[in-house]
Design a protein around this motif. Structure first.
Motif, PDB file in Angstrom:
ATOM      1  N   VAL A 104       0.847  -1.372  -0.361  1.00 29.17           N
ATOM      2  CA  VAL A 104       0.431  -0.016   0.056  1.00 29.17           C
ATOM      3  C   VAL A 104       1.518   1.738   0.303  1.00 29.17           C
ATOM      4  CG1 VAL A 104      -1.751   1.988   1.219  1.00 29.17           C
ATOM      5  CG2 VAL A 104      -1.565  -1.425   1.064  1.00 29.17           C
ATOM      6  N   PHE A 105       1.019   1.943  -1.111  1.00 27.24           N
ATOM      7  CA  PHE A 105       1.193   3.491  -0.927  1.00 27.24           C
ATOM      8  C   PHE A 105       0.480   4.664  -0.794  1.00 27.24           C
ATOM      9  CE2 PHE A 105       3.910   0.439  -3.468  1.00 27.24           C
ATOM     10  CZ  PHE A 105       5.795   0.287  -2.495  1.00 27.24           C
ATOM     11  N   SER A 106       0.539   5.161  -0.272  1.00 26.18           N
ATOM     12  CA  SER A 106      -0.511   6.342   0.335  1.00 26.18           C
ATOM     13  C   SER A 106       0.388   8.271   0.647  1.00 26.18           C
ATOM     14  CB  SER A 106      -1.232   6.323   1.393  1.00 26.18           C
ATOM     15  OG  SER A 106      -2.044   7.495   2.333  1.00 26.18           O
ATOM     16  N   THR A 107       0.586   8.311  -0.610  1.00 24.95           N
ATOM     17  CA  THR A 107       1.605   9.496  -0.373  1.00 24.95           C
ATOM     18  C   THR A 107       1.353  10.035   0.585  1.00 24.95           C
ATOM     19  OG1 THR A 107       0.843   9.519  -2.735  1.00 24.95           O
ATOM     20  CG2 THR A 107       2.003  11.819  -1.986  1.00 24.95           C
ATOM     21  N   CYS A 108       2.566  10.622   1.134  1.00 23.02           N
ATOM     22  CA  CYS A 108       2.529  11.474   2.444  1.00 23.02           C
ATOM     23  C   CYS A 108       2.247  10.932   3.568  1.00 23.02           C
ATOM     24  CB  CYS A 108       2.307  12.802   1.753  1.00 23.02           C
ATOM     25  SG  CYS A 108       2.974  13.614   0.769  1.00 23.02           S
ATOM     26  N   PHE A 109       2.325   9.628   3.421  1.00 20.66           N
ATOM     27  CA  PHE A 109       1.123   9.074   4.588  1.00 20.66           C
ATOM     28  C   PHE A 109      -0.014   9.200   4.567  1.00 20.66           C
ATOM     29  CE2 PHE A 109       5.741   8.571   5.667  1.00 20.66           C
ATOM     30  CZ  PHE A 109       5.651   7.127   5.643  1.00 20.66           C
ATOM     31  N   GLY A 110      -1.029   9.844   3.817  1.00 21.60           N
ATOM     32  CA  GLY A 110      -2.180  10.817   3.727  1.00 21.60           C
ATOM     33  C   GLY A 110      -3.052  10.623   2.523  1.00 21.60           C
ATOM     34  N   SER A 111      -2.667  10.196   1.510  1.00 19.64           N
ATOM     35  CA  SER A 111      -2.483  10.689   0.589  1.00 19.64           C
ATOM     36  C   SER A 111      -4.533  11.188   0.133  1.00 19.64           C
ATOM     37  CB  SER A 111      -2.748   9.600  -0.673  1.00 19.64           C
ATOM     38  OG  SER A 111      -3.388   8.251  -0.673  1.00 19.64           O
ATOM     39  N   PRO A 112      -5.785  10.412   0.514  1.00 22.18           N
ATOM     40  CA  PRO A 112      -6.714  10.735   0.940  1.00 22.18           C
ATOM     41  C   PRO A 112      -7.244  11.808   0.804  1.00 22.18           C
ATOM     42  CG  PRO A 112      -6.700   8.466   1.882  1.00 22.18           C
ATOM     43  CD  PRO A 112      -4.947   9.101   1.516  1.00 22.18           C
ATOM     44  N   PHE A 113      -6.314  12.666   1.536  1.00 17.25           N
ATOM     45  CA  PHE A 113      -6.799  13.629   2.391  1.00 17.25           C
ATOM     46  C   PHE A 113      -6.733  15.164   2.051  1.00 17.25           C
ATOM     47  CE2 PHE A 113      -6.871  10.687   5.045  1.00 17.25           C
ATOM     48  CZ  PHE A 113      -8.039  10.277   5.841  1.00 17.25           C
ATOM     49  N   LEU A 114      -4.846  14.886   0.467  1.00 14.89           N
ATOM     50  CA  LEU A 114      -4.123  15.895   0.204  1.00 14.89           C
ATOM     51  C   LEU A 114      -4.949  16.586  -1.457  1.00 14.89           C
ATOM     52  CD1 LEU A 114      -0.613  14.202   0.305  1.00 14.89           C
ATOM     53  CD2 LEU A 114      -1.625  15.377   2.243  1.00 14.89           C
ATOM     54  N   PRO A 115      -5.317  17.668  -0.909  1.00 18.41           N
ATOM     55  CA  PRO A 115      -5.862  18.776  -2.406  1.00 18.41           C
ATOM     56  C   PRO A 115      -5.112  19.267  -3.333  1.00 18.41           C
ATOM     57  CG  PRO A 115      -6.734  19.460   0.040  1.00 18.41           C
ATOM     58  CD  PRO A 115      -5.669  18.436   0.177  1.00 18.41           C
ATOM     59  N   LEU A 116      -3.530  19.291  -3.098  1.00 22.20           N
ATOM     60  CA  LEU A 116      -2.523  19.851  -3.588  1.00 22.20           C
ATOM     61  C   LEU A 116      -1.920  18.622  -4.439  1.00 22.20           C
ATOM     62  CD1 LEU A 116      -1.494  22.973  -1.045  1.00 22.20           C
ATOM     63  CD2 LEU A 116      -2.920  22.978  -2.991  1.00 22.20           C
ATOM     64  N   PRO A 117      -0.595  19.266  -5.213  1.00 27.32           N
ATOM     65  CA  PRO A 117       0.217  17.870  -5.553  1.00 27.32           C
ATOM     66  C   PRO A 117       1.237  17.765  -4.825  1.00 27.32           C
ATOM     67  CG  PRO A 117       0.127  19.853  -7.202  1.00 27.32           C
ATOM     68  CD  PRO A 117      -0.790  20.136  -5.994  1.00 27.32           C
ATOM     69  N   ALA A 118       1.201  16.570  -4.350  1.00 30.32           N
ATOM     70  CA  ALA A 118       2.126  15.316  -3.107  1.00 30.32           C
ATOM     71  C   ALA A 118       3.190  16.542  -3.193  1.00 30.32           C
ATOM     72  CB  ALA A 118       2.628  13.733  -3.907  1.00 30.32           C
ATOM     73  N   THR A 119       3.813  16.602  -4.224  1.00 28.58           N
ATOM     74  CA  THR A 119       5.242  17.070  -4.064  1.00 28.58           C
ATOM     75  C   THR A 119       5.448  18.648  -3.146  1.00 28.58           C
ATOM     76  OG1 THR A 119       4.906  18.271  -6.144  1.00 28.58           O
ATOM     77  CG2 THR A 119       6.524  16.875  -6.168  1.00 28.58           C
ATOM     78  N   VAL A 120       4.000  19.381  -3.398  1.00 27.51           N
ATOM     79  CA  VAL A 120       4.448  20.827  -2.097  1.00 27.51           C
ATOM     80  C   VAL A 120       4.782  20.512  -0.822  1.00 27.51           C
ATOM     81  CG1 VAL A 120       2.780  22.501  -1.866  1.00 27.51           C
ATOM     82  CG2 VAL A 120       2.605  21.653  -3.664  1.00 27.51           C
ATOM     83  N   TYR A 121       3.952  19.134  -0.820  1.00 28.36           N
ATOM     84  CA  TYR A 121       4.356  18.756   1.190  1.00 28.36           C
ATOM     85  C   TYR A 121       5.639  17.709   0.614  1.00 28.36           C
ATOM     86  CZ  TYR A 121      -1.232  18.650   0.760  1.00 28.36           C
ATOM     87  OH  TYR A 121      -2.038  19.660   0.507  1.00 28.36           O
ATOM     88  N   ALA A 122       6.429  17.347   0.174  1.00 27.64           N
ATOM     89  CA  ALA A 122       7.297  16.995  -0.078  1.00 27.64           C
ATOM     90  C   ALA A 122       8.180  17.930   0.124  1.00 27.64           C
ATOM     91  CB  ALA A 122       7.546  15.812  -1.056  1.00 27.64           C
ATOM     92  N   GLU A 123       8.431  18.282  -0.948  1.00 27.51           N
ATOM     93  CA  GLU A 123       9.573  19.710  -0.879  1.00 27.51           C
ATOM     94  C   GLU A 123       9.417  20.572   0.532  1.00 27.51           C
ATOM     95  OE1 GLU A 123       8.317  22.346  -4.071  1.00 27.51           O
ATOM     96  OE2 GLU A 123       9.544  20.672  -5.331  1.00 27.51           O
ATOM     97  N   MET A 124       8.447  20.585   1.084  1.00 28.33           N
ATOM     98  CA  MET A 124       7.922  21.714   2.804  1.00 28.33           C
ATOM     99  C   MET A 124       9.020  20.810   3.735  1.00 28.33           C
ATOM    100  SD  MET A 124       4.422  23.526   2.896  1.00 28.33           S
ATOM    101  CE  MET A 124       5.094  24.617   3.589  1.00 28.33           C
ATOM    102  N   LEU A 125       8.727  19.983   3.725  1.00 30.83           N
ATOM    103  CA  LEU A 125       9.478  18.763   4.756  1.00 30.83           C
ATOM    104  C   LEU A 125      11.014  18.930   4.394  1.00 30.83           C
ATOM    105  CD1 LEU A 125       8.334  16.857   7.252  1.00 30.83           C
ATOM    106  CD2 LEU A 125       8.937  15.126   5.524  1.00 30.83           C
ATOM    107  N   GLY A 126      11.800  18.264   2.847  1.00 32.34           N
ATOM    108  CA  GLY A 126      12.608  18.698   2.802  1.00 32.34           C
ATOM    109  C   GLY A 126      13.657  20.072   3.563  1.00 32.34           C
ATOM    110  N   ASN A 127      12.404  21.455   3.457  1.00 28.66           N
ATOM    111  CA  ASN A 127      12.759  23.164   3.514  1.00 28.66           C
ATOM    112  C   ASN A 127      12.842  22.196   5.590  1.00 28.66           C
ATOM    113  OD1 ASN A 127      13.268  23.662   0.789  1.00 28.66           O
ATOM    114  ND2 ASN A 127      10.954  24.565   1.084  1.00 28.66           N
ATOM    115  N   LYS A 128      11.799  21.999   6.160  1.00 28.93           N
ATOM    116  CA  LYS A 128      12.150  22.159   7.182  1.00 28.93           C
ATOM    117  C   LYS A 128      13.690  20.857   7.579  1.00 28.93           C
ATOM    118  CE  LYS A 128       8.052  24.424   7.877  1.00 28.93           C
ATOM    119  NZ  LYS A 128       7.721  25.259   8.713  1.00 28.93           N
ATOM    120  N   ILE A 129      13.229  19.907   7.505  1.00 34.94           N
ATOM    121  CA  ILE A 129      14.396  18.832   7.610  1.00 34.94           C
ATOM    122  C   ILE A 129      16.012  20.215   7.990  1.00 34.94           C
ATOM    123  CG2 ILE A 129      15.867  17.124   7.397  1.00 34.94           C
ATOM    124  CD1 ILE A 129      12.842  15.988   6.548  1.00 34.94           C
TER     125      ILE A 129
END
Length: 528
Positions: A389-414
């Motif tokens: 099971v691959f659920s983007t950003c561990f929550g794909s059913p609830f993400l209105p924006l493209p997944a890369t938006v959340y991933a890039e923000m996480l990378g910047n925070k890290i």
């Protein structure tokens, strides 16, 4: 129909003599039981049964295609477009339907514990127990806050109103429709209360990133030194269990935002699974069930009113909703500083991922985008062996924006906060599901605590030959033979084949992201 007309229809509904606003927990409990919506358990909890809809209906969830948001939405299977005309027609029908009800229940509250970015919400319910659910799950306002409360978004929920697909343009009798422009969430044809919770989460996942705040489907806790840890993971990976730690205070168990100020809980309550719940295994959740909590689809003895948490005759997705204050060891209000540690949880039923590994930034973004766990045999009709099971950003059913938006923000925070990220496999070891054994919870707790305490930041590691993951060679309190999953398998060739097969599944899934940094693709995923 424009926003003014929508607002006027809602205002007219809310002026009705059938409106009961901001009832207390005892009042809502009385209403739910006297109206025959629910029964009381021996603990004073309200138990409701949701009929044939015992979980979310993702195929009946829509977003209205509107000029102000259509270019931002990641349209597809998750975010399905629907026209304004269909929404307007259904909205008017639902409003007129609710006007005729003897009683309607309204809750006013908030989503987001940080006042600088919180969302003021209003929930209009046909059912009293649904309103009690909203009262327990969202953030409850003070008397002072209630006086100035102006809703940013309104949920209108009419579970007994059923759409006619041939007339109303839906796929079934059920609909969950979000209009970002008109700030309405319209729910009908389903009694499952979780639709309200997840609809607001979807709204926050749309709004917060546009304010520079990362929205996250994760639990969070904090130690005495102020060290915050985040736990990402899909259902069954141990997210709620592992974040409930007697030595650390719970910030929240499911939905959070990460702003320039730190981490904050989006909710005011918890919505936990109760399948096989016991006082010994999960004392925090078990003890939280008291007067005013809501049990969903839990089988209860008709005479003693004692819940049977092992009975799955109604559904395996049995749930409890309670205010976070029912947990003793919490942060109140639910805000804290910036995370020092992030834990990605996966229940790998293939038994090939390490029980713990430290991730580089590229690996963290790769596994965040992948959101991997396993579906087990027997959990769904037709599932006879473990399935990925691959659920983007561990929550794909609830993400209105493209997944890369959340991933890039996480990378910047890290990068900005020098966060340590670990991948933890709470699944199988020594073989796949049916052959090997589930990783002992005591070992997982020991590994997670070592990661959070910083004991794994500078230790000897060895690199996994297929996934490229850095595995600690030794962790005090954990047998060394389980730290490298290949060593735990008796049949090494079988391990290699299974691990290579899973690596291929990762690569195939990652193709769907299209344009992703070459650095993430090259250095984040499997290496063999």
């Amino acid at each position: 129909m424009n926003s003014v007309e929508i607002t006027n229809e809602l205002k007219e509904l809310l002026k009705g003599e059938n409106i009961l606003e901001q009832l207390s927990v005892p009042q809502l409990t009385e209403k739910a039981t006297s109206r025959g919506e629910a029964i009381l358990t021996v603990d004073g909890a309200v138990r409701a049964v949701t009929g044939k809809y015992t979980g979310r209906s993702p195929k009946d969830k829509y977003m209205v295609e509107e000029d102000s948001s259509k270019d931002k939405i990641d349209w597809g299977k998750v975010n399905r477009p629907i026209s304004s005309d269909i929404f307007d027609s259904l909205y008017t029908k639902v409003i007129n339907y609710l006007k005729e009800k003897e009683e309607l229940f309204v809750f006013k509250g908030f989503a987001g514990a940080d006042p600088s970015s919180r969302l003021a919400i209003r929930v209009v319910n046909e059912y009293a127990w649904h309103n009690l659910f909203a009262h327990q799950l969202f953030i409850r306002p003070t008397e002072e806050e209630l006086e100035t409360h102006e809703a940013d978004f309104t949920i209108v929920s009419a579970p007994t109103f059923k759409a006619d697909p041939a007339v109303d343009g839906t796929d079934s009798e059920t609909f969950i429709i979000v209009s970002l422009e008109k700030r309405i969430i319209l729910i009908g044809g389903t009694e499952y209360a979780g639709e309200m919770k997840k609809s607001i989460f979807s709204i926050m996942n749309y709004l917060l990133p546009q304010q520079g705040i990362l929205s996250m489907h994760c639990s969070a806790n904090v130690g005495e030194a102020g060290d915050v840890a985040l736990f990402f993971g899909l259902s069954g990976t141990g997210k709620t269990t592992l974040s409930a730690d007697a030595d650390r205070k719970l910030i929240g168990d499911d939905e959070h935002g990460w702003s320039d100020n730190g981490v904050f809980n989006i909710e005011g309550g918890c919505y936990a699974k109760t399948i096989n719940l016991s006082k010994e295994k999960e004392p925090e959740i078990y003890n939280a069930i008291s007067f005013g909590t809501v049990l969903e689809n839990v089988v209860v003895d008709e005479e003693t009113r004692i819940p049977n948490y092992d009975d799955v005759s109604l559904t395996e997705n049995t749930r409890v909703a309670y205010p976070i204050q029912n947990i003793e060891n919490i942060v109140d209000p639910s805000v804290a500083g910036h995370p020092k540690t992030i834990i990605f949880l996966t229940a790998d039923a293939f038994g090939v991922l390490p029980p713990i590994s430290k991730l580089s930034k590229e690996q963290a973004m790769y596994h965040f985008l992948s959101g991997f766990t396993s579906k087990l045999a027997g959990t769904e009709r037709g599932v006879t062996s473990p399935e990925p099971v691959f659920s983007t950003c561990f929550g794909s059913p609830f993400l209105p924006l493209p997944a890369t938006v959340y991933a890039e923000m996480l990378g910047n925070k890290i990068d900005e906060h020098e966060v340590n990220v670990f991948l933890v496999n709470t699944g199988w070891t020594g073989g796949e599901y049916g052959v090997g054994n589930r990783m002992k919870l005591s070992y997982t707790r020991t590994m997670v605590r070592a990661a959070i305490d910083g004991k794994l930041n500078n230790v000897f590691t060895e690199k996994d030959a297929i996934f490229g993951l850095e595995m600690p060679v030794a962790i005090e309190g954990v047998p060394t033979e389980v730290l490298n999953p290949r060593n735990a398998w008796e049949d090494k060739e079988a391990y290699d084949q299974k691990a290579s097969a899973l690596a291929g599944m990762f690569r195939e899934n990652f193709k769907k992201f299209g344009v992703v940094s070459e650095d993430i693709v090259k250095n984040g995923g499997p290496i063999a």
